[in-house]
Design a protein around this motif. Structure first.
Motif, PDB file in Angstrom:
ATOM      1  N   SER A   1      22.084  85.234  58.409  1.00  0.00           N
ATOM      2  CA  SER A   1      21.766  86.432  57.302  1.00  0.00           C
ATOM      3  C   SER A   1      20.446  86.366  56.463  1.00  0.00           C
ATOM      4  O   SER A   1      20.627  85.520  56.357  1.00  0.00           O
ATOM      5  N   MET A   2      19.380  87.259  57.378  1.00  0.00           N
ATOM      6  CA  MET A   2      17.908  86.776  56.742  1.00  0.00           C
ATOM      7  C   MET A   2      17.636  87.524  55.297  1.00  0.00           C
ATOM      8  O   MET A   2      18.467  88.349  54.828  1.00  0.00           O
ATOM      9  N   VAL A   3      17.378  86.970  54.995  1.00  0.00           N
ATOM     10  CA  VAL A   3      16.682  87.490  53.184  1.00  0.00           C
ATOM     11  C   VAL A   3      15.412  88.112  53.143  1.00  0.00           C
ATOM     12  O   VAL A   3      14.396  88.033  53.653  1.00  0.00           O
TER      13      VAL A   3
ATOM     14  N   ILE B   1      14.751  87.689  46.583  1.00  0.00           N
ATOM     15  CA  ILE B   1      14.903  86.731  46.178  1.00  0.00           C
ATOM     16  C   ILE B   1      13.360  85.917  45.342  1.00  0.00           C
ATOM     17  O   ILE B   1      12.472  86.299  45.154  1.00  0.00           O
ATOM     18  N   SER B   2      13.719  85.018  44.263  1.00  0.00           N
ATOM     19  CA  SER B   2      12.867  84.212  43.293  1.00  0.00           C
ATOM     20  C   SER B   2      11.952  83.345  44.274  1.00  0.00           C
ATOM     21  O   SER B   2      12.698  83.084  46.093  1.00  0.00           O
ATOM     22  N   VAL B   3      10.609  82.837  44.387  1.00  0.00           N
ATOM     23  CA  VAL B   3       9.949  82.667  45.142  1.00  0.00           C
ATOM     24  C   VAL B   3      10.471  80.593  45.674  1.00  0.00           C
ATOM     25  O   VAL B   3      10.339  80.563  46.693  1.00  0.00           O
ATOM     26  N   THR B   4      10.699  80.414  44.191  1.00  0.00           N
ATOM     27  CA  THR B   4      11.286  78.904  44.282  1.00  0.00           C
ATOM     28  C   THR B   4      12.607  78.926  45.007  1.00  0.00           C
ATOM     29  O   THR B   4      12.256  78.592  46.163  1.00  0.00           O
ATOM     30  N   GLU B   5      12.916  80.232  45.182  1.00  0.00           N
ATOM     31  CA  GLU B   5      14.769  79.749  46.549  1.00  0.00           C
ATOM     32  C   GLU B   5      13.822  80.242  47.494  1.00  0.00           C
ATOM     33  O   GLU B   5      14.530  79.768  48.227  1.00  0.00           O
ATOM     34  N   LEU B   6      13.223  81.495  47.929  1.00  0.00           N
ATOM     35  CA  LEU B   6      12.246  81.351  49.261  1.00  0.00           C
ATOM     36  C   LEU B   6      12.332  79.934  49.715  1.00  0.00           C
ATOM     37  O   LEU B   6      12.375  79.046  50.837  1.00  0.00           O
ATOM     38  N   TYR B   7      11.327  79.110  48.638  1.00  0.00           N
ATOM     39  CA  TYR B   7      10.351  78.124  48.841  1.00  0.00           C
ATOM     40  C   TYR B   7      12.081  77.547  49.753  1.00  0.00           C
ATOM     41  O   TYR B   7      11.486  76.253  50.096  1.00  0.00           O
TER      42      TYR B   7
ATOM     43  N   LEU C   1      13.256  78.961  37.180  1.00  0.00           N
ATOM     44  CA  LEU C   1      12.101  79.901  37.803  1.00  0.00           C
ATOM     45  C   LEU C   1      12.880  80.544  38.218  1.00  0.00           C
ATOM     46  O   LEU C   1      13.163  81.931  38.840  1.00  0.00           O
ATOM     47  N   SER C   2      14.562  79.989  39.324  1.00  0.00           N
ATOM     48  CA  SER C   2      15.115  80.691  40.098  1.00  0.00           C
ATOM     49  C   SER C   2      16.146  81.229  39.109  1.00  0.00           C
ATOM     50  O   SER C   2      16.242  82.541  40.056  1.00  0.00           O
ATOM     51  N   LEU C   3      16.381  81.087  37.837  1.00  0.00           N
ATOM     52  CA  LEU C   3      17.610  81.643  37.159  1.00  0.00           C
ATOM     53  C   LEU C   3      16.926  83.170  36.205  1.00  0.00           C
ATOM     54  O   LEU C   3      17.075  83.743  36.544  1.00  0.00           O
ATOM     55  N   LEU C   4      15.508  83.364  36.832  1.00  0.00           N
ATOM     56  CA  LEU C   4      14.679  84.895  35.991  1.00  0.00           C
ATOM     57  C   LEU C   4      15.262  85.658  37.414  1.00  0.00           C
ATOM     58  O   LEU C   4      14.247  85.586  38.259  1.00  0.00           O
ATOM     59  N   LYS C   5      16.364  86.535  37.010  1.00  0.00           N
ATOM     60  CA  LYS C   5      16.158  86.924  37.908  1.00  0.00           C
ATOM     61  C   LYS C   5      16.366  88.694  37.121  1.00  0.00           C
ATOM     62  O   LYS C   5      15.835  89.210  36.384  1.00  0.00           O
ATOM     63  N   LYS C   6      15.924  89.553  38.897  1.00  0.00           N
ATOM     64  CA  LYS C   6      15.567  91.260  38.136  1.00  0.00           C
ATOM     65  C   LYS C   6      16.905  91.761  37.456  1.00  0.00           C
ATOM     66  O   LYS C   6      16.427  92.403  36.681  1.00  0.00           O
ATOM     67  N   GLU C   7      17.647  90.918  38.101  1.00  0.00           N
ATOM     68  CA  GLU C   7      19.177  92.211  37.119  1.00  0.00           C
ATOM     69  C   GLU C   7      19.095  92.030  35.876  1.00  0.00           C
ATOM     70  O   GLU C   7      20.003  92.468  35.317  1.00  0.00           O
ATOM     71  N   ASP C   8      18.807  90.768  35.399  1.00  0.00           N
ATOM     72  CA  ASP C   8      19.243  90.364  33.764  1.00  0.00           C
ATOM     73  C   ASP C   8      18.172  91.631  33.119  1.00  0.00           C
ATOM     74  O   ASP C   8      17.013  91.857  33.587  1.00  0.00           O
ATOM     75  N   THR C   9      18.811  91.339  31.841  1.00  0.00           N
ATOM     76  CA  THR C   9      17.946  92.587  30.744  1.00  0.00           C
ATOM     77  C   THR C   9      16.216  92.062  30.333  1.00  0.00           C
ATOM     78  O   THR C   9      16.191  91.099  30.951  1.00  0.00           O
ATOM     79  N   GLU C  10      15.527  92.988  31.186  1.00  0.00           N
ATOM     80  CA  GLU C  10      13.852  93.482  30.822  1.00  0.00           C
ATOM     81  C   GLU C  10      13.451  92.017  30.000  1.00  0.00           C
ATOM     82  O   GLU C  10      12.930  91.342  29.942  1.00  0.00           O
ATOM     83  N   LEU C  11      14.091  93.285  28.830  1.00  0.00           N
ATOM     84  CA  LEU C  11      13.880  91.836  27.438  1.00  0.00           C
ATOM     85  C   LEU C  11      13.717  90.655  27.290  1.00  0.00           C
ATOM     86  O   LEU C  11      12.971  89.337  27.058  1.00  0.00           O
TER      87      LEU C  11
ATOM     88  N   LEU D   1       3.864  80.822  41.809  1.00  0.00           N
ATOM     89  CA  LEU D   1       3.668  82.009  41.885  1.00  0.00           C
ATOM     90  C   LEU D   1       4.854  82.766  41.558  1.00  0.00           C
ATOM     91  O   LEU D   1       5.303  83.752  41.697  1.00  0.00           O
ATOM     92  N   ALA D   2       6.213  81.951  41.063  1.00  0.00           N
ATOM     93  CA  ALA D   2       7.428  82.625  40.725  1.00  0.00           C
ATOM     94  C   ALA D   2       6.905  82.764  39.176  1.00  0.00           C
ATOM     95  O   ALA D   2       7.613  84.237  39.084  1.00  0.00           O
ATOM     96  N   LEU D   3       6.626  82.071  38.371  1.00  0.00           N
ATOM     97  CA  LEU D   3       6.008  82.724  37.077  1.00  0.00           C
ATOM     98  C   LEU D   3       5.179  83.903  37.060  1.00  0.00           C
ATOM     99  O   LEU D   3       5.001  84.642  36.056  1.00  0.00           O
ATOM    100  N   LEU D   4       3.699  83.611  38.502  1.00  0.00           N
ATOM    101  CA  LEU D   4       3.307  85.216  38.382  1.00  0.00           C
ATOM    102  C   LEU D   4       3.273  86.229  38.481  1.00  0.00           C
ATOM    103  O   LEU D   4       3.245  87.141  38.212  1.00  0.00           O
TER     104      LEU D   4
END
Length: 1951
Positions: free
Chosen positions: A170-172, A177-183, A860-870, A921-924
């Motif tokens: 399936s296309m992502v 997804i994280s930039v690192t995962e995309l790469y 950086l791949s573990l930094l997900k949007k669904e995690d708590t913002e804080l 890029l993922a960090l930025l």
């Protein structure tokens, strides 16, 4: 009325039926279109097609198939997304894109890809149907989707489309997804595409088709096996196939008996010394040739052998069958080694079994896992195939694999004769028997193809007591039947007598298992042969089993059996997963039976083979833990060591698959609940001893097994807690804490001298991360994280060079980050600081960057949007603080590293640039406004902030590079750009805040602007290059990022204020490049910046020269790269003009904008022209226009020189060598003969100015030579020779003088073609700027005539319309949005009259000056002014003469130049008459001269010319002039023409005198058979004189001889011999057509009496009348592009121009006389020349041709066929010097009323000219025309057509000093003339002339004696040529205000 209602659920559908949309507001639809529905009303939908959302309309509901869809942003801007399978969605959109590109492949003629793509598209559509139906199983659906995505990727790659990132088909969404995962996804797909993973397992498929032989007749057994010739042993079992008597499979219906798969072939087995061996055994009589007898006993006998190398199958085509040659032994005893002999090519031991014997076998190597093969080759396995296993275990032993195979090889035997005189025929029968002596049924397997049997019979070797069999059999006896079983071998002698008995004479046996439970050991066994004669004695096996079976096992006292010579040798090999041959293993497993052996058994465990241990892995482990539970105090250390040995054994690649077996054992079977205490205790003991221990090897083995030790500890504790309810928990935790404290202390040691400790630390860190998961089973996440933090935190931070521990640290960190422990946010916050500390240290040292990149990627791949913002924000804070700076430096470092030459594919495995970039890029992307504020505030000084900004801007420029990501990674590039522009928007605030006003920093701002410009110009953002669907997706997701960045540039520019001056003019070029991007919004934003720059530059300098210079310099380079368009030019002009309307410097600004706009026009034209393939006039003209613009308007010397060389290259490519020379001369003239050093430039090296000018001179001379422009080359040779002489360089001086001399020789010896010239008008706005509404004169190519030139121009401008008239166009044509071409021929007016008029100058020299350095051209148009007199049209016949002046002379730097101005003059009828008679007199003089000097091979041209003039005059030709101009009315009405009338009268008298002289010469040379014609001419001449009223010539005329000014007539040294007769003798000229001699005028066939006409025809051998002898030039007044018409060219309409009508294009039904002309014989036409038209042929002039300065068709044809000798008229040559040719005569009195003089002085003539201003004097061209009434209505006047005074003759006004006269031909249709010609042809019974392509030249015929030219007959004198007695100062000159170009070499002022 019903209302339109917005739809709720009906939102998306597919069109089922095409809809034309013919109703009001209807939306046209095509089948397959997808539509989005907005509203609904009474069976109609309103919506739009998704591919064109701007066009909305209505369509029927019934035409749409609705589909489920998900709606985003519901409302006005809602987006509909189908809810179907993502693979289906991708498939649909991809096929739509492919469809358009697929059609283009057909257009581009890429047939191969077109058809392959077509098949793939059909395949995808079929798979799509299967998916949509939904009837597939889950596994099948997965396979189909995998197949679909593979096909989609293939097609995208072939078509150059983007790589699609996918996860499980399936296309992502890149935003999800994280930039690192995309790469990582992109890289994985890229690597998968580029480098397929190597396969380690291979399989060989064998299918026996047949055995072909001429001597079959017995059944055959065929055995295949794989053989290692290096080790001399088989590698596989045998595959067995039975063949019938015909050589075909015995059981054809059972395919598994004909084919097999040799499995588990390792990669190391695919080598040259591994073979497939085939043994063939026949079943039949003992001897192959024996006669058939009564014996029915059959024997197995050797037949043949075949061999093929397995490595050859790697390169062969698997689809082809292999035909194997079959060999037989020369000696039967060598059968066991035949395959080795064949491999080693020992030819003496084998030969071909038959010339026609061969075996057809299909062989194919298959690669991959066996399960994968079952899926890929489903038909193969479904049909049936047997499996042939490898001997022994495969390279990797899989748990659960069950095998119990005993392989027995019968090697050889030794037998006695047994009382016989000859050796025995021994056959061995093999049986497998159980403990009870019963034969095991079906357990004797010969090969895999056939089922097992009860017994096996070896083959029989004839009379051989020492047979060698080497036959392998397999005994797959079950484990439970193995104990007590044995194998018996019975030996029989096979008699060859009648009965064929098989007599038993002995047997051997071998038990399969020993009494202690061990099996028969592997190896060779020498078995005892026991005598036996009766079968009955073998029934009771118990009797012989007590006997010894092997000689190696005999007791020492049994010498009798040992000494026996009879033995059987066998080799056994056991392949079993359950039985063992190792006694130590059995002792260990039975430890309870022998407790005293426990210590020894534990010690010997390490010596047991690993395969034996893994066979009994569970039993062994149970034994160890059983011993530990019962005797922990005594054996704990040894059990621990044995456990470590077994654990490390499973690290071996051969046994690594048994790790799951141990895992299963730990989870399900392990029961040591108390073992954890001993394991922790022993492990801590080992760790505590590390520092003091001298030998660390065993400790490292212990630490290497840490993972499984902890698994046993944790499982044991868990079992204990489960059993006791959690007792002793604190004790356990305390022990674990103490263990980790010991580990931390051991890891903290920094003994630099103690290298062993470092290695031990390395071993522990490698295995430590595997412990985390086990600890989590008993400890909380935070507790385990604390353990890990303390352990890793104890590592020393100081790094040591080349220390292996540093790399292992990173590996440990990487495994930690990858672990489940780090994934948990609770533990991650504990571990992150220690991980970042170690990571930062390594990145600062630039070490192990691959691992650093991997760690960062995982973090950086573990930094997900669904995690708590804080949580995410805190982690981002930590990462930014620790590694952002070092990450930027690392990216800079690795991106700027030089790559190996071969590394073109990115990303390389070791190239970590991409991974670091994705991390950055993922960090930025995760950084928010708060993070940027904290980051910017963290810099303590402005310098630190400045350095950071410079770093990040530089990194961003690197990220934008095209080579950063592979070509098809558009998705990744777009994500990158989106992150970059977001970051730049954040950082621009820092620029405005901290680096403006007093803190302004140019470097930071410049870096910012450079980044912005590069960002906008990068290829991946140029949305115009993408398809509509792709562009739509990008705009929906990201918008147009170019416009966003452009707005940011404008905003930042406005903030600069006075600091803008720092960027002027530096940023002009970059900003100009941005504005050239074809995005209207971006252009509107950026172009006003140029106004700002102009304003600030005006304030600073008072002008904006810098802005102008930079704009001009950059425009050229940018537009030549393909940037910019006409829209940009208009936008640039309009925006800036609007901006400067209110400026004080408005005027200078307008001037700059106009200059730049004009440059853009030319550059755009130049770019469009250069796109064409071949070099044409458009390219050259455009380059000339641009070159001149740079020189004259911009004064850009370097650009001017660059375009000089571009133009030079174009000329060379087009072979315009003369133009190339003139072009290079422009650069040459910029240089001086000085020693000034010049830099390297273009293709020129660094050299002095003198050297470069010398090289240029030599190159120009060479090109002048190639272009046959030797006169110009001579001038340069002289200049170069002067330089060589001044430097005393005599060597080069000599060469230059020789080159100059060679040029003189070439001028005299080589023929040069005279080109035609054409006037071309380009009208209409569609032409390029440099051509638009301008007229040019073009120099044609060699042999190019008007029609060819016209066609060439129409080919260059395919959309142009040919204008059918020569009149000047009106304004509607000028302003039309079209292209109009107006083309007609023009006549050059040469300036070099002194050369052309000089006597004695050869035609080879004159020909150059006639067509070179020409800047004036003309063309004539006859017309009638006033009332036309039908009786005498000469009274009103005028000529309109147009003279064109060019801006430069031709030839020059181009083949065409623009017309600078034109002059229009009208020539009166009287002046026209004077010109015509002058020209005819000149022609007569020329022919007479040629005849006198013997330049003519025969006298026919003179005869015909005389006949034409005299006959026409007799019939009224001259009389018409008398009637027109000598009458009283004309003299009274035109008193100013008195002198001209006198001049006309004098010319008429002169013509009569010349005719008299010509008749005298004619009489001398006329042959006998032409005497009657001559007599007739004399009589007619007297009639002519009478008609003119001439009785005696005036004294002045009579006394004027024809003289030679340069002495006696001579044949010049430069003259050539007669070209028609190489021997120099007179020869008849071979002619292509009857029209061989064109003269000045033509005359009608009616002008001759029939008798005279017939005489002429008979004498000359011509098929037509002599009226075709002279050619006439039609006028250009009626057409610009049309060709010749059907009328004779000597007739031209005398009607006014308005009455003549438009001429037509060339008529294929041209008059036969026109078609009969050869290409070089037709009259030259200014308007109607034809490429096949003979009128276009350049004419070579004679020495007497002083009045015609260029190739003139009015000259006799004799000039075209005879190369003239130099001759002249002389006043001083005595008669004796003339050899009797002619006596001298006195000169003619001067005539002062020359037409030229009258024209220049008479006010009446000036008033006749349409020009208001005084026109410079010039020479009009002769004009020829025709009155339709003359021929048809006035037979009396018909003779005037050839008399030289006809209205058809040339209207040339000669000037006093020999003015230029130029041909200008004109022809119109005339039915009367045509009919007259046809009538004449019929009367003379001569066939019409053939087409030019059908004629064959006649061979040359020697001149008969009667035509010989006699030299001893004197002729009366004739008057001299007029130019010898006229004033020499009357030559017309160009006015001073129009100076003509200087001669070569021209000097251009230094730029």
């Amino acid at each position: 009325m019903n209302m339109w209602i917005p739809t709720e659920n009906e939102k998306y559908g597919v069109v089922l039926v095409s809809f034309r949309g013919t109703v009001q507001h209807g939306l046209p639809l095509e089948i397959g279109d997808t539509v989005q529905i907005l509203e609904k009303c009474e069976g109609w939908y309103r919506g739009f097609i998704l591919k064109n959302p701007n066009a909305k309309g209505i369509f029927p509901c019934s035409y749409i198939h609705l589909k489920n869809a998900h709606i985003k942003n519901k409302g006005q801007f809602e987006l509909v997304v189908p809810t179907e399978d993502s693979v289906i969605t991708e498939m649909t959109s991809t096929l739509r894109d492919w469809g358009a590109m697929w059609k283009q492949l057909f257009v581009k003629n890429e047939g191969d890809l077109f058809h392959r793509l077509w098949h793939v598209m059909n395949e995808i559509l079929d798979l799509r149907r299967q998916v949509l139906v939904g009837h597939l199983t889950h596994d099948r659906m997965r396979d189909v989707k995998q197949h679909i995505t593979a096909r989609l990727d293939w097609g995208n790659e072939q078509l150059g489309l983007d790589l699609v990132p996918r996860r499980e088909f399936s296309m992502v969404d890149p935003d999800e997804i994280s930039v690192t995962e995309l790469y990582r996804l992109m890289e994985h797909r890229h690597r998968k595409k580029e480098t397929p993973s190597p396969v380690s397992t291979h399989h060989l498929f064998v299918h026996l088709k047949s055995l072909m032989s001429s001597n079959l007749g017995e059944e055959l057994e065929v055995f295949f096996f794989i053989y290692d010739s290096r080790e001399c042993k088989p590698l596989s079992e045998r595959f067995f196939v039975k063949l019938n008597k015909n050589g075909l499979p015995k059981f054809p219906e059972k395919t598994e008996r004909q084919s097999t798969l040799f499995v588990d072939i390792g990669s190391g087995d695919l080598r040259k010394d591994v073979y497939i061996v085939v043994h063939i055994i026949r079943i039949g009589r003992m001897g192959a040739g024996e006669k058939k007898n009564t014996c029915n006993v059959q024997y197995r006998r050797p037949y043949g052998c075949a061999v093929v190398c397995i490595a050859d199958l790697l390169t062969s085509d698997s689809k082809d069958d292999h035909l194997l040659k079959v060999y037989a032994c020369n000696t039967e005893s060598d059968w066991s080694q035949i395959h080795e002999n064949i491999i080693k090519k020992v030819n003496s031991r084998y030969n071909l079994s038959g010339s026609n014997t061969g075996m057809a076998v299909a062989l194919q190597l298959l690669h991959g896992d066996i399960e994968q093969l079952r899926r890929e080759y489903l038909v193969l396995f479904t049909r049936g195939v047997s499996i042939t296993k490898k001997l022994g275990f495969s390279d990797v032993i899989m748990p659960g694999e069950m095998r119990n195979d005993l392989y027995v090889t019968l090697e050889k035997g030794e037998f006695e004769k047994g009382g016989k005189s000859v050796a025995r025929n021994v056959e061995v029968t093999v049986y497998a028997l159980d403990a009870d002596g019963q034969i095991l049924k079906g357990f004797v397997a010969v090969g895999s193809g056939e089922p097992g049997g009860d017994e096996y019979h070896t083959f029989v070797l004839y009379h051989n007591n020492s047979p060698r069999w080497a036959e392998l059999i397999k005994l797959p006896i079950p484990v439970d039947m193995f104990h007590g079983s044995h194998v018996r071998f019975e030996f029989r002698h096979c008699s060859t007598k009648d009965k064929g008995e098989k007599k038993l004479f002995g047997f051997s046996f071998v038990p399969l298992m020993q009494e202690d439970g061990r099996t028969l050991p592997d190896g060779t066994h020498e078995l005892i042969v026991h005598k036996c004669e009766e079968n009955a004695s073998l029934q009771d096996c118990a009797r012989y089993l007590k006997l010894p079976f092997s000689k190696s096992n005999l007791p020492g006292n049994n010498q009798t059996v040992k000494g026996s010579k009879e033995s059987l040798w066998i080799t056994s090999f056991l392949c079993s997963t359950k039985l063992t041959q190792n006694g130590d293993m059995l002792d260990l497993l039975k430890w309870r039976a022998h407790p005293e052996r426990i210590s020894d058994s534990l010690s010997k465990l390490k010596e047991i083979d690993g395969s034996e241990i893994v066979k009994f892995l569970q039993d062994t482990l149970d034994t160890l833990f059983g011993i530990l539970d019962e005797s922990s105090q005594r054996y704990s250390l040894k059990v621990f060591d044995c456990l470590v040995h077994i654990i490390n054994l499973l690290q071996d690649s051969k046994f690594q698959h048994f790790k799951p077996v141990m895992d299963t054992y730990i989870e399900s079977h392990f029961a040591g609940a108390l073992s954890y205490r001993d394991l922790i205790k022993v492990l801590k003991w080992y760790v505590d001893r590390i520092i003091e221990a001298d030998c660390q090897e065993h400790i490292r083995q212990v630490l290497q097994a840490t993972e499984y030790i902890f698994k046993y500890i944790i499982q044991s504790r868990w079992l204990f807690a489960l059993a006791t309810g959690g007792q002793n928990e604190e004790e356990f935790r305390c022990c674990m804490h103490e263990l980790f404290m010991s580990i931390s202390f051991f890891l903290s040691q920094e003994n630099k001298s103690s290298q062993p400790i470092i290695q031990t630390q390395t071993v522990f860190l490698q295995s430590f991360p595997a412990v985390y998961g086990e600890l989590l089973k008993l400890f909380t996440v935070r507790e385990v994280a604390a353990f890990v933090r303390e352990t890793l935190g104890s590592l020393p931070t100081a790094s040591q060079a080349d220390c292996p521990l540093e790399a292992i640290k990173l590996h440990c960190i990487a495994k930690t980050v990858d672990s489940e422990l780090y994934t948990n946010p609770e533990s991650r916050c504990i571990l992150l600081p220690v991980v970042l500390r170690l990571l930062q240290a390594h990145m600062q040292e630039q070490k192990d960057l691959v691992m650093c990149a991997h760690i960062l990627t995982c973090m950086l791949s573990l930094l997900k949007k669904e995690d708590t913002e804080l949580t995410v924000s805190e982690e981002v804070d930590l990462i930014v603080e620790s590694v952002l700076g070092v990450l930027l430096r690392t990216v800079l470092e690795v991106a700027n590293r030089p790559h190996p030459p071969g590394s073109t594919l990115r990303p390389q495995i070791q190239d970590v640039t991409g991974e670091f970039v994705s991390c950055l890029l993922a960090l930025l992307r995760h950084m928010k406004d708060r993070h940027y504020q904290q980051l910017l505030q963290s810099f303590t000084s402005k310098n630190d902030l400045r350095d950071f900004l410079l770093h990040i801007f530089t990194v961003f420029r690197i990220l934008i590079r095209p080579e950063m990501f592979p070509k098809d990674w558009t998705v990744m590039r777009l994500v990158t750009n989106n992150i970059i522009i977001t970051t730049v928007l954040y950082l621009s605030d820092a620029l405005r805040k901290d680096f403006l006003n007093d803190n302004f920093d140019y470097k930071v701002w410049d870096s910012y602007f450079c980044l912005s410009v590069i960002f906008i110009n990068q290829p991946c953002l140029q949305l115009e290059t993408y398809s509509a669907s792709k562009r739509k997706k990008i705009l929906e997701k990201y918008g147009d990022m170019r416009v966003m960045m452009g707005c940011e540039i404008f905003s930042m520019w406005q903030n600069l204020g006075e600091h803008k001056l720092n960027f002027i003019p530096a940023m002009i070029g970059p900003f100009l490049e941005v504005t050239l991007v074809p995005q209207p919004d971006l252009r509107n934003v950026m172009i006003p910046i140029f106004h700002d720059m102009m304003d600030w530059e005006q304030r600073r300098s008072g002008n904006f020269k810098q802005v102008e210079a930079k704009l001009i310099d950059k425009l050229d380079s940018l537009m030549s790269e393909g940037k910019g368009d006409e829209t940009y030019r208009e936008l640039f002009n309009s925006i800036l003009l609007k901006k400067i309307e209110r400026e004080t410097w408005r005027e200078s600004g307008i001037s700059l904008i106009a200059t730049v706009t004009r440059l853009m026009e030319r550059l755009l034209d130049y770019r469009d022209c250069m796109k064409m393939g071949e070099v044409d006039g458009k390219k050259i003209g455009c380059t000339v226009s641009l070159l001149n613009f740079y020189k004259t308007e911009l004064n850009k010397e370097e650009m001017y020189i660059r375009y000089i060389h571009k133009l030079y290259d174009l000329h060379l490519k087009a072979q315009n060598y003369t133009e190339a020379s003139y072009t290079l001369l422009l650069y040459d003239e910029l240089l001086e003969w000085s020693e000034r050093p010049l830099r390297e430039f273009l293709s020129y090296p660094m050299q002095s100015e003198w050297q470069r000018k010398e090289n240029l001179h030599l190159t120009i001379i060479q090109n002048f030579d190639r272009g046959k422009c030797w006169e110009n080359g001579i001038i340069l040779c002289r200049e170069l020779a002067d330089q060589y002489e001044s430097y005393y360089d005599y060597r080069n001086l000599s060469k230059m003088r020789m080159m100059e001399a060679s040029f003189y020789d070439k001028i005299m010896d080589q023929q040069r073609l005279e080109p035609e010239f054409f006037r071309v008008g380009f009208y209409g706005k569609k032409f390029p700027f440099f051509l638009r509404n301008k007229e040019f004169v073009c120099r044609g190519h060699d042999y190019e005539r008007l029609e060819a030139f016209q066609q060439r121009m129409l080919n260059e401008f395919p959309h142009a319309i040919a204008m059918q008239h020569a009149n000047q166009p009106d304004q509607t044509i000028y302003q039309a949005e079209a292209q109009y071409l107006q083309i007609y021929a023009v006549t050059p007016i040469p300036d070099s009259q002194d050369v052309l008029q000089r006597d004695g100058v050869t035609d080879n020299i004159k020909s150059f000056y006639k067509v070179n350095n020409i800047w004036r051209f003309r063309y004539d148009r006859p017309f009638h002014k006033g009332t036309k007199d039908k009786e005498n049209e000469f009274k009103s016949l005028w000529v309109e003469r147009t003279t064109l002046m060019l801006v430069q002379s031709l030839p020059g730097i181009s083949r065409w130049f623009e017309v600078e101005r034109r002059e229009l003059v009208e020539v009166s009828p009287l002046e026209n008459a004077i010109e015509v008679i002058e020209n005819k007199n000149l022609q007569l003089r020329t022919l007479i001269t040629q005849c006198q000097t013997r330049q003519m091979q025969n006298i026919n041209p003179l005869t015909m010319c005389l006949n034409g003039v005299i006959d026409a005059a007799v019939n009224g030709g001259l009389a018409r002039y008398q009637e027109a101009f000598f009458v009283k009315d004309y003299i009274m009405n035109h008193p100013e023409d008195g002198d001209k009338i006198g001049r006309l009268r004098e010319l008429m008298f002169e013509q009569a005198h010349i005719l008299e002289f010509g008749l005298a010469v004619h009489e001398k040379f006329v042959p006998q058979d032409m005497r009657p014609l001559h007599k007739k001419l004399v009589d007619q001449f007297h009639l002519m004189k009478s008609s003119l009223g001439i009785q005696e010539f005036p004294t002045s005329v009579r006394a004027s001889p024809i003289h030679f000014t340069n002495g006696s007539p001579r044949t010049g040294r430069n003259s050539a011999p007669n070209i028609m007769s190489p021997e120099g003798g007179a020869r008849v000229v071979a002619r292509h057509s009857p029209l061989s001699y064109p003269a000045v005028n033509r005359y009608s066939s009616s002008s001759l009496s029939s008798q005279a006409s017939n005489e002429v025809s008979n004498i000359t051998g011509q098929s037509e009348s002599s009226d075709e002898v002279f050619n006439i030039q039609p006028s250009p007044s009626t057409s610009s592009l049309s060709s010749n018409h059907s009328a004779s060219p000597n007739v031209t309409s005398s009607a006014p121009s308005s009455a003549r009508g438009s001429p037509q294009l060339s008529d294929k039904h041209k008059h036969s006389r026109e078609n009969g002309l050869s290409p070089r014989e037709r009259p030259c036409s200014a308007i109607y020349p034809n490429p096949l038209d003979p009128t276009q042929r350049p004419v070579h002039h004679t020495a007497g041709d002083a009045f015609l300065p260029r190739s003139d068709p009015n000259i006799s044809t004799l000039d075209k066929v005879v190369k003239p000798a130099v001759c002249t008229w002389s006043l001083v040559t005595p008669l004796s010097d003339l050899n009797g040719k002619c006596p001298p005569v006195p000169p003619r009195p001067p005539y002062t009323g020359s037409p030229a003089k009258t024209r220049s002085q008479s006010p009446v003539m000036a008033s006749r000219s349409p020009q208001k201003s005084a026109a410079p004097p010039f020479t009009p061209s002769p004009t020829e025309f025709h009155s339709s009434g003359l021929v048809s209505n006035s037979p009396v006047l018909s003779g005037s057509y050839s008399s030289g005074i006809s209205s058809l003759s040339r209207c040339s006004v000669s000037e006093a000093s020999g003015t230029e006269t130029t041909p200008a031909d004109h022809a119109l249709p005339n039915s009367a003339s045509s009919g007259s010609d046809e009538l004449f042809r019929r009367e003379n019974k001569t066939p019409p002339p053939y087409s030019i392509h059908e004629r064959n030249p006649r061979r040359q015929v020697p001149l008969p004696p009667c035509l010989a030219i006699h030299t001893n007959i004197d002729a009366p004198p004739i008057p001299p040529k007029p130019h010898q007695i006229r004033r020499q100062d009357t030559e017309p000159r160009r006015p001073d205000q129009f100076p003509r170009p200087r001669p070569i070499p021209r000097k251009v002022s230094q730029l």
